[in-house]
Write an enzyme that holds these catalytic residues in place. Sequence first.
Site, PDB file in Angstrom:
ATOM      1  N   GLU A 143     -12.527  -4.372  -4.200  1.00 27.93           N
ATOM      2  CA  GLU A 143     -13.055  -3.017  -3.989  1.00 27.93           C
ATOM      3  C   GLU A 143     -12.294  -1.977  -4.824  1.00 27.93           C
ATOM      4  O   GLU A 143     -12.746  -0.841  -4.964  1.00 27.93           O
ATOM      5  CB  GLU A 143     -12.968  -2.629  -2.504  1.00 27.93           C
ATOM      6  CG  GLU A 143     -13.972  -3.345  -1.607  1.00 27.93           C
ATOM      7  CD  GLU A 143     -13.648  -4.829  -1.413  1.00 27.93           C
ATOM      8  OE1 GLU A 143     -12.454  -5.179  -1.329  1.00 27.93           O
ATOM      9  OE2 GLU A 143     -14.604  -5.633  -1.371  1.00 27.93           O
TER      10      GLU A 143
ATOM     11  N   HIS B  64       2.340   3.336  -8.973  1.00 24.84           N
ATOM     12  CA  HIS B  64       2.125   1.909  -9.256  1.00 24.84           C
ATOM     13  C   HIS B  64       3.288   1.343 -10.077  1.00 24.84           C
ATOM     14  O   HIS B  64       3.725   0.217  -9.874  1.00 24.84           O
ATOM     15  CB  HIS B  64       0.805   1.707 -10.023  1.00 24.84           C
ATOM     16  CG  HIS B  64      -0.403   2.138  -9.242  1.00 24.84           C
ATOM     17  ND1 HIS B  64      -0.581   1.802  -7.921  1.00 24.84           N
ATOM     18  CD2 HIS B  64      -1.493   2.877  -9.597  1.00 24.84           C
ATOM     19  CE1 HIS B  64      -1.729   2.321  -7.496  1.00 24.84           C
ATOM     20  NE2 HIS B  64      -2.290   2.977  -8.480  1.00 24.84           N
TER      21      HIS B  64
ATOM     22  N   ASP C 293       0.828  -1.212   0.000  1.00 29.31           N
ATOM     23  CA  ASP C 293       0.000   0.000   0.000  1.00 29.31           C
ATOM     24  C   ASP C 293       0.862   1.262   0.000  1.00 29.31           C
ATOM     25  O   ASP C 293       1.995   1.248   0.493  1.00 29.31           O
ATOM     26  CB  ASP C 293      -0.915  -0.023   1.243  1.00 29.31           C
ATOM     27  CG  ASP C 293      -2.110   0.896   1.090  1.00 29.31           C
ATOM     28  OD1 ASP C 293      -2.350   1.412  -0.020  1.00 29.31           O
ATOM     29  OD2 ASP C 293      -2.810   1.112   2.100  1.00 29.31           O
TER      30      ASP C 293
ATOM     31  N   LEU D 208      10.110 -20.949  -4.783  1.00 29.86           N
ATOM     32  CA  LEU D 208       9.197 -19.958  -4.194  1.00 29.86           C
ATOM     33  C   LEU D 208       7.890 -19.843  -4.985  1.00 29.86           C
ATOM     34  O   LEU D 208       7.897 -19.723  -6.210  1.00 29.86           O
ATOM     35  CB  LEU D 208       9.881 -18.583  -4.182  1.00 29.86           C
ATOM     36  CG  LEU D 208       8.996 -17.414  -3.749  1.00 29.86           C
ATOM     37  CD1 LEU D 208       8.850 -17.360  -2.239  1.00 29.86           C
ATOM     38  CD2 LEU D 208       9.531 -16.082  -4.257  1.00 29.86           C
TER      39      LEU D 208
HETATM   40  C1  IPE Z   1      -5.589  -2.609  -0.102  1.00 26.72           C
HETATM   41  O1  IPE Z   1      -5.232  -1.290  -0.237  1.00 26.72           O
HETATM   42  C2  IPE Z   1      -5.555  -3.311  -1.422  1.00 26.72           C
HETATM   43  C3  IPE Z   1      -4.247  -3.496  -2.026  1.00 26.72           C
HETATM   44  C4  IPE Z   1      -3.101  -3.149  -1.506  1.00 26.72           C
HETATM   45  C5  IPE Z   1      -4.246  -4.128  -3.301  1.00 26.72           C
HETATM   46  P1  IPE Z   1      -6.311  -0.125  -0.418  1.00 26.72           P
HETATM   47  O2  IPE Z   1      -5.538   1.108  -0.598  1.00 26.72           O
HETATM   48  O3  IPE Z   1      -7.278  -0.486  -1.464  1.00 26.72           O
HETATM   49  O4  IPE Z   1      -7.061  -0.157   0.995  1.00 26.72           O
HETATM   50  P2  IPE Z   1      -7.891   0.957   1.741  1.00 26.72           P
HETATM   51  O5  IPE Z   1      -8.905   1.479   0.775  1.00 26.72           O
HETATM   52  O6  IPE Z   1      -6.940   2.028   2.163  1.00 26.72           O
HETATM   53  O7  IPE Z   1      -8.484   0.264   2.924  1.00 26.72           O
HETATM   54  C1  IPE Z   2      -1.548   0.295  -3.314  1.00 27.75           C
HETATM   55  O1  IPE Z   2      -1.349   1.664  -3.345  1.00 27.75           O
HETATM   56  C2  IPE Z   2      -1.844  -0.280  -4.670  1.00 27.75           C
HETATM   57  C3  IPE Z   2      -3.230  -0.718  -4.840  1.00 27.75           C
HETATM   58  C4  IPE Z   2      -4.161  -0.693  -3.946  1.00 27.75           C
HETATM   59  C5  IPE Z   2      -3.582  -1.223  -6.144  1.00 27.75           C
HETATM   60  P1  IPE Z   2      -2.557   2.680  -3.346  1.00 27.75           P
HETATM   61  O2  IPE Z   2      -2.940   2.976  -4.746  1.00 27.75           O
HETATM   62  O3  IPE Z   2      -3.672   2.218  -2.487  1.00 27.75           O
HETATM   63  O4  IPE Z   2      -1.868   3.949  -2.714  1.00 27.75           O
HETATM   64  P2  IPE Z   2      -2.464   4.943  -1.639  1.00 27.75           P
HETATM   65  O5  IPE Z   2      -2.960   4.109  -0.486  1.00 27.75           O
HETATM   66  O6  IPE Z   2      -3.569   5.676  -2.314  1.00 27.75           O
HETATM   67  O7  IPE Z   2      -1.328   5.807  -1.256  1.00 27.75           O
HETATM   68 MG    MG Z   3      -4.078   2.420  -0.526  1.00 24.03          MG
END
Ligand code: IPE
Ligand code: IPE
Ligand code: MG
Length: 260
Positions: free
Chosen positions: A85, A55, A38, A149
């Site tokens: 989601e 990303h 995240d 792995l």
């Molecule tokens: C969780 O992160 C999903 C992934 C890392 C793929 P999100 O960024 O979607 O989660 P929330 O919305 O902060 O809970």
């Molecule tokens: C995690 O990073 C990647 C996915 C959930 C696909 P985010 O895109 O959720 O990054 P933040 O949480 O908005 O910083």
């Molecule tokens: Mg996120």
Amino acid sequence: MLNRIKLWKKPNPSSPLRDRIEQIKKAAIPEHVAIIMDGNGRWAKKRALPRIAGHHEGMKVVRNTTKLANQLGIKVLTLYAFSTENWKRPKMEVDYLMKLPEEFLGTFLPELVEENVQVKMIGYKDQLPLHTLHAIEKAIEDTKGNDGLILNFALNYGSRAEIIDAVKHVLKDCKSGIMNESELDESLFSSYLMTSKLADPDLLIRTSGEIRLSNFMLWQLAYTEFWFTEVLWPDFSDEHLIEAVEAFQKRQRRFGGVKG
Ligand code: IPE
Ligand code: IPE
Ligand code: MG
């Protein structure tokens, strides 16, 4: 080619992390490590870049983390790449995220094959664009003979949906006589989940400072050790994975019992 093999197999001897890696290998390694990757969006925002730049950067970290996990002797690395989601995000971002598996595997699949990594996936394949699905399926196919792995991508994965589907499947099997209700126990129920062939994670890592599960492996994480860090996923380095594993090795797991 040779250089690449060396890169994968041997940590740089001058690396200050080398001793820590050797130390880690002397104790119990978490067999299954799961990561909620995240913070890509915030990483980009801090640099005034579009979210997709985060990303893209995060993808490179997937490669490094896989490499080190392999080196440490971790058996399964599950990476939460896209949740059920995450479709709520702007279309342009979703489209980009759906292109990443092709980009990642297009570049690194030969390396994964060479390094005996097995690519697997949990999540709902049906809603994935065909180009995404094909990239993943090709990787799974090309690495199916490997026994090193397991690199398990959680892609379009959601734990509540997974549990509901498992319940429905159990009900169907009871109705059709394939199984008897009295047989149902935790282990049999686990076999109805997408993770049926994998042991539960020993260690869960979440980056970016969020202290929540966001619908990830709710059943499977019942006795997992959690490790949270403020570090944003694109900044997650070898040092952080090493720190997480070291922290894991200091934990005392009791599974509801008493201290050994
Ligand atoms: C969780 O992160 C999903 C992934 C890392 C793929 P999100 O960024 O979607 O989660 P929330 O919305 O902060 O809970
Ligand atoms: C995690 O990073 C990647 C996915 C959930 C696909 P985010 O895109 O959720 O990054 P933040 O949480 O908005 O910083
Ligand atoms: Mg996120």
